[in-house]
Design a protein around this motif. Sequence first.
Motif, PDB file in Angstrom:
ATOM      1  N   LEU A   7       0.834  -1.193   0.000  1.00 32.09           N
ATOM      2  CA  LEU A   7       0.000   0.000   0.000  1.00 32.09           C
ATOM      3  C   LEU A   7       0.871   1.247   0.000  1.00 32.09           C
ATOM      4  O   LEU A   7       2.007   1.224   0.463  1.00 32.09           O
ATOM      5  CB  LEU A   7      -0.907   0.015   1.240  1.00 32.09           C
ATOM      6  CG  LEU A   7      -1.837  -1.181   1.428  1.00 32.09           C
ATOM      7  CD1 LEU A   7      -2.667  -1.004   2.696  1.00 32.09           C
ATOM      8  CD2 LEU A   7      -2.721  -1.386   0.220  1.00 32.09           C
ATOM      9  N   ASN A   8       0.296   2.353  -0.476  1.00 34.80           N
ATOM     10  CA  ASN A   8       1.004   3.624  -0.412  1.00 34.80           C
ATOM     11  C   ASN A   8       0.470   4.438   0.765  1.00 34.80           C
ATOM     12  O   ASN A   8      -0.312   3.933   1.577  1.00 34.80           O
ATOM     13  CB  ASN A   8       0.889   4.381  -1.744  1.00 34.80           C
ATOM     14  CG  ASN A   8      -0.538   4.747  -2.096  1.00 34.80           C
ATOM     15  OD1 ASN A   8      -1.436   4.731  -1.251  1.00 34.80           O
ATOM     16  ND2 ASN A   8      -0.760   5.072  -3.360  1.00 34.80           N
ATOM     17  N   ALA A   9       0.847   5.693   0.858  1.00 30.28           N
ATOM     18  CA  ALA A   9       0.446   6.551   1.976  1.00 30.28           C
ATOM     19  C   ALA A   9      -1.064   6.778   2.015  1.00 30.28           C
ATOM     20  O   ALA A   9      -1.616   7.102   3.062  1.00 30.28           O
ATOM     21  CB  ALA A   9       1.173   7.886   1.894  1.00 30.28           C
ATOM     22  N   ASP A  10      -1.740   6.591   0.889  1.00 34.06           N
ATOM     23  CA  ASP A  10      -3.194   6.775   0.815  1.00 34.06           C
ATOM     24  C   ASP A  10      -3.957   5.459   0.962  1.00 34.06           C
ATOM     25  O   ASP A  10      -5.141   5.394   0.659  1.00 34.06           O
ATOM     26  CB  ASP A  10      -3.571   7.444  -0.506  1.00 34.06           C
ATOM     27  CG  ASP A  10      -2.949   8.824  -0.644  1.00 34.06           C
ATOM     28  OD1 ASP A  10      -2.891   9.548   0.376  1.00 34.06           O
ATOM     29  OD2 ASP A  10      -2.511   9.171  -1.755  1.00 34.06           O
ATOM     30  N   ASP A  11      -3.269   4.405   1.385  1.00 34.57           N
ATOM     31  CA  ASP A  11      -3.853   3.070   1.563  1.00 34.57           C
ATOM     32  C   ASP A  11      -4.375   2.456   0.254  1.00 34.57           C
ATOM     33  O   ASP A  11      -5.280   1.635   0.271  1.00 34.57           O
ATOM     34  CB  ASP A  11      -4.972   3.066   2.611  1.00 34.57           C
ATOM     35  CG  ASP A  11      -4.430   3.120   4.019  1.00 34.57           C
ATOM     36  OD1 ASP A  11      -3.241   2.787   4.218  1.00 34.57           O
ATOM     37  OD2 ASP A  11      -5.187   3.480   4.936  1.00 34.57           O
ATOM     38  N   ALA A  12      -3.792   2.856  -0.853  1.00 33.59           N
ATOM     39  CA  ALA A  12      -4.124   2.264  -2.147  1.00 33.59           C
ATOM     40  C   ALA A  12      -2.999   1.311  -2.542  1.00 33.59           C
ATOM     41  O   ALA A  12      -1.821   1.582  -2.277  1.00 33.59           O
ATOM     42  CB  ALA A  12      -4.292   3.342  -3.206  1.00 33.59           C
ATOM     43  N   TYR A  14      -0.232  -0.007  -4.658  1.00 39.79           N
ATOM     44  CA  TYR A  14       0.566   0.588  -5.728  1.00 39.79           C
ATOM     45  C   TYR A  14       1.546  -0.407  -6.337  1.00 39.79           C
ATOM     46  O   TYR A  14       2.129  -0.138  -7.375  1.00 39.79           O
ATOM     47  CB  TYR A  14       1.298   1.852  -5.255  1.00 39.79           C
ATOM     48  CG  TYR A  14       2.548   1.610  -4.450  1.00 39.79           C
ATOM     49  CD1 TYR A  14       3.793   1.630  -5.061  1.00 39.79           C
ATOM     50  CD2 TYR A  14       2.487   1.353  -3.090  1.00 39.79           C
ATOM     51  CE1 TYR A  14       4.949   1.399  -4.329  1.00 39.79           C
ATOM     52  CE2 TYR A  14       3.622   1.136  -2.358  1.00 39.79           C
ATOM     53  CZ  TYR A  14       4.854   1.154  -2.982  1.00 39.79           C
ATOM     54  OH  TYR A  14       5.987   0.926  -2.249  1.00 39.79           O
ATOM     55  N   PRO A  32       7.165   4.102  -0.914  1.00 41.96           N
ATOM     56  CA  PRO A  32       6.152   5.164  -0.904  1.00 41.96           C
ATOM     57  C   PRO A  32       6.694   6.402  -0.184  1.00 41.96           C
ATOM     58  O   PRO A  32       7.594   6.304   0.651  1.00 41.96           O
ATOM     59  CB  PRO A  32       5.003   4.536  -0.120  1.00 41.96           C
ATOM     60  CG  PRO A  32       5.654   3.565   0.794  1.00 41.96           C
ATOM     61  CD  PRO A  32       6.827   3.031   0.022  1.00 41.96           C
ATOM     62  N   LYS A  34       5.535  10.306   1.686  1.00 38.56           N
ATOM     63  CA  LYS A  34       4.493  11.136   2.271  1.00 38.56           C
ATOM     64  C   LYS A  34       5.161  12.439   2.676  1.00 38.56           C
ATOM     65  O   LYS A  34       6.145  12.432   3.427  1.00 38.56           O
ATOM     66  CB  LYS A  34       3.876  10.430   3.485  1.00 38.56           C
ATOM     67  CG  LYS A  34       2.723  11.166   4.098  1.00 38.56           C
ATOM     68  CD  LYS A  34       2.104  10.335   5.229  1.00 38.56           C
ATOM     69  CE  LYS A  34       0.934  11.046   5.848  1.00 38.56           C
ATOM     70  NZ  LYS A  34       0.340  10.259   6.949  1.00 38.56           N
ATOM     71  N   ARG A  67       1.522  -2.440   4.813  1.00 37.13           N
ATOM     72  CA  ARG A  67       1.203  -1.020   4.909  1.00 37.13           C
ATOM     73  C   ARG A  67       2.426  -0.274   5.438  1.00 37.13           C
ATOM     74  O   ARG A  67       3.048  -0.710   6.400  1.00 37.13           O
ATOM     75  CB  ARG A  67       0.029  -0.824   5.859  1.00 37.13           C
ATOM     76  CG  ARG A  67      -0.259   0.637   6.169  1.00 37.13           C
ATOM     77  CD  ARG A  67      -1.492   0.811   7.021  1.00 37.13           C
ATOM     78  NE  ARG A  67      -2.640   0.819   6.116  1.00 37.13           N
ATOM     79  CZ  ARG A  67      -3.687   0.031   6.251  1.00 37.13           C
ATOM     80  NH1 ARG A  67      -3.772  -0.832   7.221  1.00 37.13           N
ATOM     81  NH2 ARG A  67      -4.690   0.113   5.390  1.00 37.13           N
TER      82      ARG A  67
END
Length: 89
Positions: A7-12, A14, A32, A34, A67
Amino acid sequence: MVLIQYLNADDAVYETAAVRPGYPVNPPSVLPMKAGHYLSHWHDNAEPAEKPFIFGTPVPSAGITLRPVFGEECYVLFISAGTQVTPQV
């Protein structure tokens, strides 16, 4: 094959990886980011955020989602008045 999701910083999601059960999990190819933060560690989404995931750990038989955990950056200014300041870690 077992699916590893990063996951990336937006919880998507990637990045994904397919790994054989029992084989080690590697970090993603791109870390990732942020703004104003640094990457502290990764954690398995099924575990508490305080428990870091150790890369190289053999993959379980089920997929995992990793995460990123970020810490806030801070800057410290030392004014030495011309004398050497010992590096702080």
